[in-house]
Motif scaffolding. Structure first.
Motif, PDB file in Angstrom:
ATOM      1  N   ILE A 148       0.846  -1.187   0.000  1.00 55.38           N
ATOM      2  CA  ILE A 148       0.000   0.000   0.000  1.00 55.38           C
ATOM      3  C   ILE A 148       0.884   1.239   0.000  1.00 55.38           C
ATOM      4  O   ILE A 148       1.992   1.251   0.541  1.00 55.38           O
ATOM      5  N   HIS A 149       0.364   2.296  -0.602  1.00 51.31           N
ATOM      6  CA  HIS A 149       1.148   3.520  -0.761  1.00 51.31           C
ATOM      7  C   HIS A 149       1.568   4.110   0.582  1.00 51.31           C
ATOM      8  O   HIS A 149       2.686   4.617   0.735  1.00 51.31           O
ATOM      9  N   ALA A 196       5.259   5.547   1.795  1.00 48.36           N
ATOM     10  CA  ALA A 196       5.433   6.976   2.066  1.00 48.36           C
ATOM     11  C   ALA A 196       5.921   7.204   3.492  1.00 48.36           C
ATOM     12  O   ALA A 196       6.817   8.029   3.730  1.00 48.36           O
ATOM     13  N   ARG A 197       5.353   6.498   4.450  1.00 48.15           N
ATOM     14  CA  ARG A 197       5.770   6.658   5.845  1.00 48.15           C
ATOM     15  C   ARG A 197       7.223   6.245   6.037  1.00 48.15           C
ATOM     16  O   ARG A 197       7.976   6.868   6.790  1.00 48.15           O
ATOM     17  N   ARG A 198       7.640   5.182   5.311  1.00 45.54           N
ATOM     18  CA  ARG A 198       8.993   4.651   5.481  1.00 45.54           C
ATOM     19  C   ARG A 198      10.046   5.535   4.820  1.00 45.54           C
ATOM     20  O   ARG A 198      11.126   5.753   5.365  1.00 45.54           O
ATOM     21  N   ILE A 233       4.587  12.227   7.424  1.00 45.94           N
ATOM     22  CA  ILE A 233       3.385  11.627   6.854  1.00 45.94           C
ATOM     23  C   ILE A 233       2.322  11.533   7.941  1.00 45.94           C
ATOM     24  O   ILE A 233       2.595  11.151   9.080  1.00 45.94           O
ATOM     25  N   GLU A 234       1.095  11.874   7.569  1.00 48.15           N
ATOM     26  CA  GLU A 234      -0.007  11.852   8.531  1.00 48.15           C
ATOM     27  C   GLU A 234      -0.381  10.419   8.890  1.00 48.15           C
ATOM     28  O   GLU A 234       0.224   9.456   8.417  1.00 48.15           O
ATOM     29  N   PHE A 269      -4.030  10.195   5.655  1.00 45.33           N
ATOM     30  CA  PHE A 269      -3.373  10.006   4.363  1.00 45.33           C
ATOM     31  C   PHE A 269      -4.400   9.609   3.302  1.00 45.33           C
ATOM     32  O   PHE A 269      -4.409  10.137   2.184  1.00 45.33           O
ATOM     33  N   ASN A 270      -5.275   8.674   3.656  1.00 47.61           N
ATOM     34  CA  ASN A 270      -6.267   8.191   2.690  1.00 47.61           C
ATOM     35  C   ASN A 270      -7.203   9.309   2.229  1.00 47.61           C
ATOM     36  O   ASN A 270      -7.579   9.371   1.056  1.00 47.61           O
ATOM     37  N   VAL A 271      -7.579  10.183   3.132  1.00 42.45           N
ATOM     38  CA  VAL A 271      -8.461  11.277   2.752  1.00 42.45           C
ATOM     39  C   VAL A 271      -7.720  12.279   1.877  1.00 42.45           C
ATOM     40  O   VAL A 271      -8.185  12.664   0.799  1.00 42.45           O
TER      41      VAL A 271
END
Length: 689
Positions: free
Chosen positions: A117-118, A122-124, A132-133, A138-140
């Motif tokens: 999953i994106h 992104a978090r990593r 990163i939220e 993030f999904n919203v």
């Protein structure tokens, strides 16, 4: 999988009850027989992964990079791609991508097995000075907000069609110019760039394409379906004697220990260990639902009847594994198959709930689970739906059931007494030749049906039914089976019994014939053998009849399951619909319209998986229809599934859309609702997004 009744009241042996009916001349006491307290344990099933898996996910080499900014050759693609088990299409390789709008539109092509999953990628790797939220935030932001930081999507290689697609989530509302820019950027970074096409997953995406004419080269889902060769419908491992059927399948010839390879999609499928069709199946076709409820593997493979992988093994005992990405078949030792058959079949007899105290015709909206033994499971469950009327209307406007009434199981037993069948049942079922020889069994059951058809129907019952039919709108009614041995959690029984269409002003002779046909279908060979395989006590099965008016002004019919069959991590309702005159569940050479409506956010996300082959590209369900059906079925799921226990995790629903004249609101009719189980592999449980 094993049947379990909703009610735990008195479970009665039919032979004893018939004797009680005869002795009591209609007394309402049905307290004889043994009781069943709670459901029996499910059958022991073999470990589906005890054999090597042909569709095992691609494992990234240990030295594979976590990401790349370009893919210039097939080897780089191989090192980044995953073959996930939760894709709508089988035989796909995927690489996720992110375009970082805050970093000069830098493109990140992700090692997708490690980061499916994106958000996790992104978090990593992309937190940097701007953390990163949370996942929810993030999904919203990244799929719905114009001020997003990332453009997120997937490059998919469809192996059967050898097609490459650029895809975004169905609910992603990115504006058209930025979609076109992202498409061009990803295309320029791929070794197969000129072959890349944009696949719109929703009506929203189709609208975006129209906003940037000439900038997005498109391939539709329907076009990709034309190149699909392998279609898994029920995954798992099974054993059986491989039989290839090049013509029409005769259901009477099917053995319970066979794996069938058929040239066509059969209309009916008696109990068998597995099914392979040489044509693609409608996902919610009758045989697909039967296989799913039985837990027997089911797949389609174009040209299967002539495929040497099958023809070389014809007549032999084989092990077939149907996986989300591919299949495997090999000859198997007989002892291994015998052990698998014994493990799959329920170990104990099941006695369905039966209540012969009532003789009155019952309005379907006045019954529910508590009356299952009296009115059968189909009527009982539709009564439960009817009782939810206010809640369903709050979710979807004008929502109805067709209404109607039920002829209870007691009146079926009365008819068996008049037909002088009662003394024969126990002896017939215990006869050694009946148990051992299929042709003898078929002949004995046919004789029972003839006896039912020859016996007169009670004149008082005919008068009562005709009086009720007179209250229906002029036209047609349907007499539907509603036994206590169908539509149960763990035992679907779809297609085992017969329904009969009748004019509402039919005379006594036509009405009597229709009733006898429905009653007699208890004793079809396919019904008896499937119940026998599940060890359902044959003397405890009884038929109620659900009598319903035809729905007026119907413009579409549909079938849905209230769970995502492809990906457990993304809850959804799966809808199949067809224009009036077409079939969603039949085996005719037609394709229904298909929608996957994601329900894990307040704003439902419809993804279109295919258009109807009957409508020339026009919609069967308009956008409002799709959303309201999904909302209603989500409410139905939340209410009914908790009552099913461990044997079902979804609802299988038949529905109709009616368009009354004068431009009034379209009406959603719920025609049937029954327990359903969606089975997942570990790879289908990926997190959302």
């Amino acid at each position: 999988m094993h049947p379990c009744a909703w009610t735990h009241g008195v479970a009665l042996l039919l032979a004893s009850l018939i004797a009680a009916v005869v002795a009591a001349c209609g007394a309402r006491d049905a307290g004889l027989g043994a009781s069943l307290r709670g459901p029996l344990p499910p059958p022991r099933t073999p470990d589906p992964w005890a054999v090597p898996r042909a569709d095992a996910p691609v494992r990234a080499p240990a030295d594979a990079p976590d990401f790349a900014h370009r893919i210039d050759d097939a080897e780089t693609w191989r090192r980044l791609a995953a073959r996930p088990e939760n894709e709508v299409f089988a035989r796909t390789e995927v690489v996720k991508f992110l375009i970082d709008l805050a970093d000069a539109r830098r493109l990140w092509l992700v090692q997708t097995e490690r980061f499916p999953i994106h958000y996790e990628f992104a978090r990593r790797f992309l937190s940097g000075p701007a953390p990163i939220e949370s996942h929810a935030a993030f999904n919203v932001r990244e799929y719905r907000r114009p001020d997003r930081r990332f453009i997120c999507g997937t490059v998919v290689h469809h192996l059967d069609a050898d097609a490459w697609t650029f895809e975004m989530l169905a609910g992603d509302d990115l504006d058209a110019p930025r979609i076109a820019e992202a498409f061009a950027q990803v295309r320029a970074a791929l070794h197969v760039g000129p072959r890349l096409r944009y696949r719109p997953l929703s009506a929203l995406h189709e609208a975006r394409v129209a906003e940037v004419p000439g900038r997005l080269e498109v391939v539709t889902t329907d076009q990709l379906l034309g190149g699909v060769a392998y279609q898994p419908l029920t995954t798992g491992t099974t054993y059986g004697v491989l039989r290839i059927v090049r013509g029409a399948l005769d259901p009477a010839t099917v053995g319970a220990q066979e794996i069938l390879v058929t040239a066509e999609v059969p209309d009916d499928l008696p109990m068998a260990m597995g099914l392979v069709t040489a044509r693609l199946q409608a996902p919610l076709a009758h045989v697909a639902l039967l296989s799913a409820n039985r837990g027997t593997p089911n797949m389609a493979l174009r040209g299967a009847v002539d495929d040497p992988r099958f023809s070389a093994l014809e007549g032999r005992v084989v092990r077939l594994h149907v996986g989300p990405q591919d299949f495997a078949i090999a000859e198997a030792p007989g002892a291994e198959a015998e052990a698998a058959w014994a493990a799959r079949r329920p170990a104990q007899t099941f006695t369905p709930t039966l209540d012969l105290r009532g003789r009155a015709l019952r309005e379907v909206c006045d019954v529910g689970r508590a009356q299952l033994g009296e009115v059968g499971a189909k009527a009982a469950q539709l009564g439960e739906v009817c009782r939810l009327g206010d809640a369903l209307r709050a979710a979807g406007g004008d929502v109805r059931t067709p209404g109607g009434f039920v002829i209870p199981t007691t009146l079926y037993v009365d008819h068996l007494v008049r037909a002088d069948i009662a003394p024969r049942l126990g002896a017939t079922f215990a006869e050694p030749a009946f148990r051992a020889d299929r042709s003898t069994r078929d002949a004995r059951l046919a004789a029972l049906r003839v006896s039912i058809a020859a016996a007169p129907v009670d004149a008082a019952l005919l008068r009562l039914v005709r009086a009720r039919l007179a209250r229906f709108p002029a036209g047609r009614a349907i007499l539907r089976s509603s036994t206590n041995a169908e539509d149960l959690p763990g035992f679907n029984g779809a297609g085992l019994y017969e329904s009969v269409v009748l004019a509402t002003d039919a005379d006594d002779a036509a009405l009597a014939d229709a009733l006898r046909r429905v009653w007699a279908s208890v004793f079809t060979l396919r019904g008896f053998e499937e119940r026998d395989w599940f060890r359902i006590d044959p003397l405890s099965v009884a038929m109620a009849v659900l009598v319903q008016p035809f729905v007026p002004h119907a413009v579409a019919n549909g079938v849905a399951i209230t769970r995502n069959p492809f990906n457990e991590g993304r809850p959804a309702v799966f809808l199949n619909a067809q224009a009036t005159g077409g079939s969603v569940t039949g085996a005719r050479d037609e394709v229904p319209e298909q929608h996957l409506v994601y329900t894990y956010t307040e704003q439902l996300e419809p993804e279109r998986l295919g258009r109807s082959s009957r409508t020339g590209g026009t919609d069967v369900l308009d956008a409002d229809d799709v959303l309201r059906v999904a909302r209603v079925l989500q409410r139905l799921h939340d209410t009914l599934v908790p009552t099913y226990g461990t044997h079902a995790n979804a609802v299988d629903v038949e529905f109709l859309i009616s368009a009354p004249p004068g431009g009034r609101e379209r009406v959603l009719y719920l025609v049937q609702a029954r327990p359903y189980r969606v089975a997942y592999t570990d790879g289908q449980r990926y997190p959302r997004r």
